[in-house]
Design a protein around this motif. Structure first.
Motif, PDB file in Angstrom:
ATOM      1  N   ILE A 112       0.526  -1.165   0.171  1.00 48.71           N
ATOM      2  CA  ILE A 112      -0.003  -0.077  -0.006  1.00 48.71           C
ATOM      3  C   ILE A 112       1.593   1.191   0.008  1.00 48.71           C
ATOM      4  CG2 ILE A 112      -1.688   1.479   1.012  1.00 48.71           C
ATOM      5  CD1 ILE A 112      -2.857  -1.532   2.526  1.00 48.71           C
ATOM      6  N   LYS A 113       0.225   2.280  -1.137  1.00 45.74           N
ATOM      7  CA  LYS A 113       1.489   3.650  -1.193  1.00 45.74           C
ATOM      8  C   LYS A 113       0.382   4.196  -1.216  1.00 45.74           C
ATOM      9  CE  LYS A 113       4.594   6.112  -4.332  1.00 45.74           C
ATOM     10  NZ  LYS A 113       5.269   6.094  -5.647  1.00 45.74           N
ATOM     11  N   ALA A 114      -0.046   4.614   0.465  1.00 44.74           N
ATOM     12  CA  ALA A 114      -0.986   5.613   0.829  1.00 44.74           C
ATOM     13  C   ALA A 114      -0.366   7.278   0.605  1.00 44.74           C
ATOM     14  CB  ALA A 114      -1.774   5.238   2.242  1.00 44.74           C
ATOM     15  N   ASP A 115      -0.833   8.171   0.963  1.00 48.79           N
ATOM     16  CA  ASP A 115      -0.471   9.582   0.292  1.00 48.79           C
ATOM     17  C   ASP A 115      -0.131  10.408   2.755  1.00 48.79           C
ATOM     18  OD1 ASP A 115      -0.933  12.445   0.943  1.00 48.79           O
ATOM     19  OD2 ASP A 115      -0.986  12.335  -1.601  1.00 48.79           O
ATOM     20  N   ALA A 116       0.954  10.589   2.541  1.00 48.74           N
ATOM     21  CA  ALA A 116       0.880  10.838   4.063  1.00 48.74           C
ATOM     22  C   ALA A 116      -0.359  11.971   4.393  1.00 48.74           C
ATOM     23  CB  ALA A 116       1.820  11.951   3.698  1.00 48.74           C
ATOM     24  N   ARG A 117      -1.179  12.565   3.855  1.00 50.32           N
ATOM     25  CA  ARG A 117      -1.934  13.869   4.311  1.00 50.32           C
ATOM     26  C   ARG A 117      -3.181  12.932   4.288  1.00 50.32           C
ATOM     27  NH1 ARG A 117      -0.239  17.668   0.026  1.00 50.32           N
ATOM     28  NH2 ARG A 117      -1.067  15.353  -1.471  1.00 50.32           N
ATOM     29  N   LEU A 118      -3.551  11.534   3.802  1.00 47.97           N
ATOM     30  CA  LEU A 118      -4.524  10.427   4.461  1.00 47.97           C
ATOM     31  C   LEU A 118      -5.027  10.257   5.799  1.00 47.97           C
ATOM     32  CD1 LEU A 118      -6.827   8.956   2.225  1.00 47.97           C
ATOM     33  CD2 LEU A 118      -4.486   6.677   3.375  1.00 47.97           C
ATOM     34  N   SER A 119      -6.064  10.751   6.167  1.00 45.43           N
ATOM     35  CA  SER A 119      -6.297  10.055   7.294  1.00 45.43           C
ATOM     36  C   SER A 119      -6.845   8.948   7.612  1.00 45.43           C
ATOM     37  CB  SER A 119      -7.789  11.170   7.766  1.00 45.43           C
ATOM     38  OG  SER A 119      -9.030  10.178   7.038  1.00 45.43           O
ATOM     39  N   ALA A 120      -6.447   8.557   9.232  1.00 40.53           N
ATOM     40  CA  ALA A 120      -5.926   6.978   9.675  1.00 40.53           C
ATOM     41  C   ALA A 120      -7.606   7.145   9.581  1.00 40.53           C
ATOM     42  CB  ALA A 120      -6.125   7.688  10.993  1.00 40.53           C
ATOM     43  N   GLY A 121      -8.851   7.688   9.084  1.00 39.31           N
ATOM     44  CA  GLY A 121     -10.205   6.870   8.845  1.00 39.31           C
ATOM     45  C   GLY A 121     -10.193   6.279   7.509  1.00 39.31           C
ATOM     46  N   GLN A 122      -9.920   6.772   6.622  1.00 40.91           N
ATOM     47  CA  GLN A 122      -9.839   6.687   5.264  1.00 40.91           C
ATOM     48  C   GLN A 122      -9.091   5.529   4.833  1.00 40.91           C
ATOM     49  OE1 GLN A 122      -8.777  10.952   3.317  1.00 40.91           O
ATOM     50  NE2 GLN A 122     -10.478  10.819   1.938  1.00 40.91           N
ATOM     51  N   LEU A 123      -7.481   5.706   5.088  1.00 42.16           N
ATOM     52  CA  LEU A 123      -6.385   3.788   5.970  1.00 42.16           C
ATOM     53  C   LEU A 123      -7.519   3.190   6.052  1.00 42.16           C
ATOM     54  CD1 LEU A 123      -4.337   3.354   4.487  1.00 42.16           C
ATOM     55  CD2 LEU A 123      -2.878   4.260   7.200  1.00 42.16           C
ATOM     56  N   GLN A 124      -8.159   3.119   7.464  1.00 43.00           N
ATOM     57  CA  GLN A 124      -9.238   2.126   7.957  1.00 43.00           C
ATOM     58  C   GLN A 124      -9.981   1.784   7.439  1.00 43.00           C
ATOM     59  OE1 GLN A 124      -7.712   0.602  10.932  1.00 43.00           O
ATOM     60  NE2 GLN A 124      -9.251  -0.730  10.926  1.00 43.00           N
ATOM     61  N   GLU A 125     -10.725   2.562   6.620  1.00 39.67           N
ATOM     62  CA  GLU A 125     -11.841   1.746   5.863  1.00 39.67           C
ATOM     63  C   GLU A 125     -11.185   0.696   4.700  1.00 39.67           C
ATOM     64  OE1 GLU A 125     -13.990   5.211   3.752  1.00 39.67           O
ATOM     65  OE2 GLU A 125     -14.297   5.453   5.356  1.00 39.67           O
ATOM     66  N   THR A 126      -9.874   1.350   3.598  1.00 37.82           N
ATOM     67  CA  THR A 126      -9.416   0.645   2.979  1.00 37.82           C
ATOM     68  C   THR A 126      -8.398  -0.862   3.836  1.00 37.82           C
ATOM     69  OG1 THR A 126      -8.790   2.249   1.298  1.00 37.82           O
ATOM     70  CG2 THR A 126      -7.458   0.014   1.071  1.00 37.82           C
ATOM     71  N   LEU A 127      -8.274  -0.575   4.559  1.00 42.27           N
ATOM     72  CA  LEU A 127      -7.521  -2.011   5.562  1.00 42.27           C
ATOM     73  C   LEU A 127      -8.331  -3.026   5.854  1.00 42.27           C
ATOM     74  CD1 LEU A 127      -5.170   0.099   7.391  1.00 42.27           C
ATOM     75  CD2 LEU A 127      -4.423  -2.071   5.798  1.00 42.27           C
ATOM     76  N   THR A 128     -10.335  -2.667   6.773  1.00 42.33           N
ATOM     77  CA  THR A 128     -11.288  -2.993   6.857  1.00 42.33           C
ATOM     78  C   THR A 128     -11.463  -3.987   6.262  1.00 42.33           C
ATOM     79  OG1 THR A 128     -11.777  -1.526   8.007  1.00 42.33           O
ATOM     80  CG2 THR A 128     -13.617  -3.390   7.679  1.00 42.33           C
ATOM     81  N   LEU A 129     -11.595  -3.624   4.248  1.00 43.80           N
ATOM     82  CA  LEU A 129     -11.871  -3.850   2.748  1.00 43.80           C
ATOM     83  C   LEU A 129     -10.939  -5.252   2.427  1.00 43.80           C
ATOM     84  CD1 LEU A 129     -14.190  -4.241  -0.100  1.00 43.80           C
ATOM     85  CD2 LEU A 129     -11.989  -2.373  -0.573  1.00 43.80           C
ATOM     86  N   LEU A 130     -10.171  -4.815   3.207  1.00 42.35           N
ATOM     87  CA  LEU A 130      -9.053  -5.820   2.849  1.00 42.35           C
ATOM     88  C   LEU A 130      -8.798  -7.112   3.256  1.00 42.35           C
ATOM     89  CD1 LEU A 130      -5.818  -3.384   1.785  1.00 42.35           C
ATOM     90  CD2 LEU A 130      -6.926  -4.757   0.407  1.00 42.35           C
ATOM     91  N   ARG A 131      -9.242  -7.041   4.919  1.00 42.63           N
ATOM     92  CA  ARG A 131      -9.460  -7.308   5.712  1.00 42.63           C
ATOM     93  C   ARG A 131     -10.469  -8.760   5.588  1.00 42.63           C
ATOM     94  NH1 ARG A 131     -10.960  -5.073  10.593  1.00 42.63           N
ATOM     95  NH2 ARG A 131      -8.359  -4.846  10.587  1.00 42.63           N
ATOM     96  N   GLU A 132     -11.757  -8.066   5.116  1.00 46.32           N
ATOM     97  CA  GLU A 132     -12.610  -8.746   4.296  1.00 46.32           C
ATOM     98  C   GLU A 132     -12.984  -9.906   3.551  1.00 46.32           C
ATOM     99  OE1 GLU A 132     -15.919  -5.816   3.790  1.00 46.32           O
ATOM    100  OE2 GLU A 132     -15.724  -4.992   5.946  1.00 46.32           O
TER     101      GLU A 132
END
Length: 137
Positions: free
Chosen positions: A103-123
């Motif tokens: 995962i190459k995420a922008d440094a300004r990405l909020s933790a909530g936005q990253l968490q949504e993606t990580l939740t999708l990946l976990r599912e």
């Protein structure tokens, strides 16, 4: 009476041939060196890390997910919507169960936005995830 032969003038074209050779060599060099890696379809500024990066050879079962601050996603250089991303990752997970998702995420990405993606990946059942960052200097 003797006539002297006129001295032939040096051709100006003869002086251009080495210059043309050098220009073509430089052109070939820059064509080869300029396309080592394709640019990302989404402009990303990764976060900085104080740890030294581990040298890992690229693996064929690795995929790279880009996440921009506005929520745009790209998988391996192709911009995708979240449903398209979910379908592609599910198919990839079935084909390569032990694959690693980088995962190459922008440094300004909020933790909530990253968490949504990580939740999708976990599912989707993707267990091997690497978060990419640049080394702080």
């Amino acid at each position: 009476m003797r006539f002297t032969r006129p001295q032939p003038r040096p051709s100006s074209d003869d002086q251009l041939i080495p210059l043309i050779n050098v220009i073509f060599l430089m052109l070939i060099f820059f064509m080869l060196a300029g396309h080592i890696a394709p640019s990302d379809p989404i402009e990303i500024e990764p976060p900085r890390s104080s740890e030294a990066p581990e040298a890992q050879p690229p693996q064929p079962e690795q995929r790279t997910l880009l996440i921009a601050t506005d929520g745009r996603l790209a998988l391996d250089g192709n911009a995708l919507s979240p449903p398209q991303l979910q379908r592609r990752l599910a198919a990839w997970r079935e084909a390569v169960p032990t694959g690693t998702l980088r995962i190459k995420a922008d440094a300004r990405l909020s933790a909530g936005q990253l968490q949504e993606t990580l939740t999708l990946l976990r599912e989707l059942g993707i267990e091997h995830i690497t978060l990419l960052a640049t080394q702080a200097r």
